[in-house]
Write an enzyme that holds these catalytic residues in place. Sequence first.
Site, PDB file in Angstrom:
ATOM      1  N   HIS A 156       0.822  -1.295  -0.044  1.00 44.80           N
ATOM      2  CA  HIS A 156       0.000  -0.208  -0.042  1.00 44.80           C
ATOM      3  C   HIS A 156       0.852   1.218   0.155  1.00 44.80           C
ATOM      4  O   HIS A 156       0.442   2.379   0.490  1.00 44.80           O
ATOM      5  CB  HIS A 156      -0.963  -0.077   1.357  1.00 44.80           C
ATOM      6  CG  HIS A 156      -1.727  -1.227   1.297  1.00 44.80           C
ATOM      7  ND1 HIS A 156      -3.008  -1.279   0.924  1.00 44.80           N
ATOM      8  CD2 HIS A 156      -1.411  -2.192   2.212  1.00 44.80           C
ATOM      9  CE1 HIS A 156      -3.302  -2.870   1.042  1.00 44.80           C
ATOM     10  NE2 HIS A 156      -2.375  -3.245   1.978  1.00 44.80           N
ATOM     11  N   SER A 277      14.938  21.457 -16.822  1.00 45.85           N
ATOM     12  CA  SER A 277      13.558  22.109 -17.054  1.00 45.85           C
ATOM     13  C   SER A 277      14.334  23.539 -17.931  1.00 45.85           C
ATOM     14  O   SER A 277      15.297  24.229 -17.773  1.00 45.85           O
ATOM     15  CB  SER A 277      13.193  22.509 -15.786  1.00 45.85           C
ATOM     16  OG  SER A 277      12.347  23.715 -15.967  1.00 45.85           O
ATOM     17  N   LYS A 283      16.516  21.970 -11.844  1.00 39.13           N
ATOM     18  CA  LYS A 283      15.851  20.679 -11.996  1.00 39.13           C
ATOM     19  C   LYS A 283      16.635  19.681 -12.837  1.00 39.13           C
ATOM     20  O   LYS A 283      17.377  19.950 -13.612  1.00 39.13           O
ATOM     21  CB  LYS A 283      14.477  20.860 -12.671  1.00 39.13           C
ATOM     22  CG  LYS A 283      13.624  21.655 -11.582  1.00 39.13           C
ATOM     23  CD  LYS A 283      11.839  21.424 -11.931  1.00 39.13           C
ATOM     24  CE  LYS A 283      11.753  19.769 -11.637  1.00 39.13           C
ATOM     25  NZ  LYS A 283      10.374  19.561 -11.903  1.00 39.13           N
ATOM     26  N   GLU A 290       9.662   8.246 -17.045  1.00 38.34           N
ATOM     27  CA  GLU A 290       8.014   8.567 -17.109  1.00 38.34           C
ATOM     28  C   GLU A 290       7.871   8.467 -18.499  1.00 38.34           C
ATOM     29  O   GLU A 290       6.553   7.901 -18.683  1.00 38.34           O
ATOM     30  CB  GLU A 290       8.304  10.277 -17.088  1.00 38.34           C
ATOM     31  CG  GLU A 290       8.423  10.644 -15.377  1.00 38.34           C
ATOM     32  CD  GLU A 290       8.525  12.262 -15.656  1.00 38.34           C
ATOM     33  OE1 GLU A 290       7.696  12.936 -14.944  1.00 38.34           O
ATOM     34  OE2 GLU A 290       9.645  12.823 -15.827  1.00 38.34           O
TER      35      GLU A 290
END
Length: 460
Positions: A156, A277, A283, A290
């Site tokens: 979980h 970025s 970043k 992804e």
Amino acid sequence: MEKMWSGRFSASGTKLLDQFNASIMFDRKLYREDIEGSIAHATMLAKQNILTNEELTQIIDGMHQVKTEIESGEFEWKISDEDLHMAIEKRLTALIGDAGKKLHTARSRNDQVAVDFRRYVLRKNLEIVEAIKLLMQEVLVVADKHTETILPGMTHLQHAQPINFAFHLAAYMSMFKRDIERFENSHKRNNVSPLGCAALAGTPHNIDREKTAELLGFESVSVNCLDTVSDRDFALEILFNISTMMMHISRLSEELVMWSSYEFGFVELSDEYSTGSSIMPQKKNPDVPELLRGKTGRVYGALMGLLTVMKGLPLAYNKDTQEDKEGVFDAVETAEISLEILKEAIKTMQVKAHNMKNASKVGHLSATDLADYLVQKCNIPFREAHFITGKAVAKSEELKIDLSDIQLKYLQEIDSRINEDVLKFLSIDNSMNARTSAGGTATVRTKEQLEYFKNYLKDK
Ligand code: ARG
């Protein structure tokens, strides 16, 4: 320009029809399979005295010429030729004359496309298996270094019990091994030759299907022609198998994305496989995992697309089936680049063992061990042991410490049957190493699992 099938037509179709009807823009990818299929077919026809040896030689030479033209970019792919089968046959006939016109004896585009596409899929099954093996090898290299690197095992997405990082990676190796088996099973099942089924019902010519099957490397000849020309199970299977594999890759990617966040900090992807970025200079984004997660969607789309194309088709061949190729090509290419880039990302990532260890010191990961201690050493029924442990967890929360750091006196206040020997049970390292049951996380067991996968890859 006259079509090959124009005999019964008095008006020619429009450009719009050509554009809509054609598959040549994408099925040309199958040119090698198509040429090899034609050479095998012609070789068999000559052996059966349906073609002369001279005609066969002309066909083979002509086909080599066509192949050279395609590979040098000279070949003219025209929408008006409809598909690669007709484009190649037309060019062959232009090159060698009448012998070219005999090639299509005892054959239809229906069995021809079934041969080409099936052989492409069979080849891709094996290539993907090789690529999965390379990925597994790289995962094993990382796993070998981390059989004692403790991190929180979760259920979980909550801290559950301590495990080691190699054990976590071995879970993915189990998935990848099943993926390999699926591609191999599918390859075996579908390794049957459609050639000679002709349009749908076979042919009155005295052909030898065993011969063409052998020449093309098929294991056997298909049993029923009506089924064979309309069967696309092999394509559905590779789509399902890629989908399942991408689902596994996507799950691992999801973890890589989480692990590379500040909140986890379990891994750092290398600069080579991360991106920045355009506005936020600080970043470093995990675009690779992804995108792997995202690309899974288009593969599922291809599977659903083809299942839907097939579901209402009466026997045998229907033009709907032409829609089978683009989704498969796209899914296969997606699988290939995904396996390769995941392998590189894993090879170059940095594992932050220290952060994993620290994360294991929160969330009372050894709580189950305390309950197990009460069962084993104090002869307390598990349900009761669970309750007592709950009290110990509550006490630790109150003291703002992890259960693994609790002092003996607090435990004895909760239950006087608890002895000093409990402290060993509470340590996170011991907790991980206590799980020695078959398939468990203990370092000894994990090493066995890595050995198992090494042997598996070695034997293949
Ligand atoms: N281009 C077709 C396909 O990809 C080849 C088979 C066409 N057969 C036919 N009878 N129209 O499916």
